[in-house]
Design an enzyme around this catalytic site. Structure first.
Site: not given
Ligand code: GLY
Length: 336
Positions: A195, A246
């Protein structure tokens, strides 16, 4: 009235007095207000963001911060760079699709007044972060999802994009063939999964953050992770600090990750300690840590920063007046 006059920081005549009054002086700088010719103490501007793609994103954010722009404008502009990069397979329109071949995008944004906006499961729009900001600025809501988010984006003429792109579609077809047995199971692949989360502190002493992703590669249709969820993927409290996450969104949501990090900073933990404790909480709540990579970055209101992850390998980009580099986050364990 100049921008600087609107700042809430101290205005002092004497440097000595200034330095002794501001204890967390590591994080402030003395600058000259061009309009009044007075010296003022300003927080040091800083931007941090997750992973290597953060370097280019930070530079775009820095352009805003260094021309006396707000942290909110900086984080939006910053993460748009990553969303525009069609070679990025985990953020924006170049991202990998869900199992049914749809690229669905999640994003959120939050400012110093705790205003926030989010979109989830949004398809075919180039900059989900700007739509999230639109939800914040133009509606009374915090989050729009799916067709509702897309209709809102189209009504306000946010730029459209065709997804999946050719290369992504080809990969998806190959994946489908090779993973017939996985097709009905909610398995995940951490390697395809990151992310951009960005946090910034501007010269007015204000914090903002943004988070945007295409989510888990080949996720189940309808799946939404932590990234668009205020308190999980991102949280800002201007009195304290900012955090974003993230990694495996499900684990981050379970502990309201970013909110937890900010609350730990409120209790006096440093940004790195707060991230570490949040990671340890995730570890304690999961019996099986296989592939469970999660990381946090945090920034306090003085500009101190830190990061921490479950597994080795998480890094984040740092940009200040004098620094433009990647920082390896500390971690709980190695993969082996
Ligand atoms: N951290 C991003 C997701 O799990 O979509």
């Amino acid at each position: 009235m100049s921008d600087l006059k609107r700042r809430t920081f101290f205005k002092l005549g004497l440097f000595g007095a200034a330095i002794s009054l501001v204890k967390p002086s590591k994080a402030v700088e003395i600058i000259s207000d061009a309009s009044t010719k007075k010296f003022v103490i300003a927080p040091k501007k800083i931007v941090i963001s997750t992973w290597n793609h953060g370097i280019a994103a930070n530079r775009a954010a820095w352009e805003v911060l260094s021309s006396k722009g707000t942290a909110l404008d900086a984080v939006e502009k910053g993460v748009k760079i990553t969303e525009s990069d069609m070679s990025n397979r985990s953020v924006g329109g170049g991202g990998r699709p869900d199992r049914s071949g749809h690229v669905t995008l999640d994003a959120c944004i939050m400012d110093e007044k705790s205003r926030c906006g989010a979109v989830a499961y949004l398809e075919g729009i180039k900059h989900p972060i700007s739509v999230a900001r639109g939800v914040m600025d133009r509606t009374q809501h915090v989050m729009l999802v799916g067709d509702g988010a897309r209709d809102f984006a189209l009504d306000y003429e946010y730029e459209k994009i065709k997804t999946p792109i050719k290369e992504v579609k080809k990969d998806w077809k190959k994946w489908k063939k090779e993973n017939k047995e996985l097709f009905k199971k909610p398995e995940i692949n951490h390697e395809n999964h990151d992310t951009i989360g960005m946090l910034a502190l501007d010269a007015f002493g204000n914090l903002s953050g943004a988070c945007t992703t295409s989510g888990w590669a080949y996720k189940m249709p309808g799946r939404v992770g932590d990234s668009p969820i205020i308190g999980a993927g991102l949280f800002i409290d201007n009195e304290v600090g900012a955090a974003c996450a993230t990694g495996m969104g499900e684990a981050i949501i379970r502990i309201a990750g970013s909110h937890t990090v900010v609350e730990l900073m409120r209790q006096g933990k440093s940004p790195e300690e707060a991230c570490k404790l949040a990671v340890e909480r995730i570890i304690a709540k999961h019996d099986d840590l296989t592939n469970l990579q999660c990381g946090f970055i945090a920034l306090d209101k003085y500009g101190n920063y830190g990061g921490y992850s479950v597994y080795k390998g998480f890094n984040y980009a740092l940009k200040t007046e004098n620094r433009d580099e990647m920082v390896d986050a500390k971690y709980n364990r190695s993969w082996e």
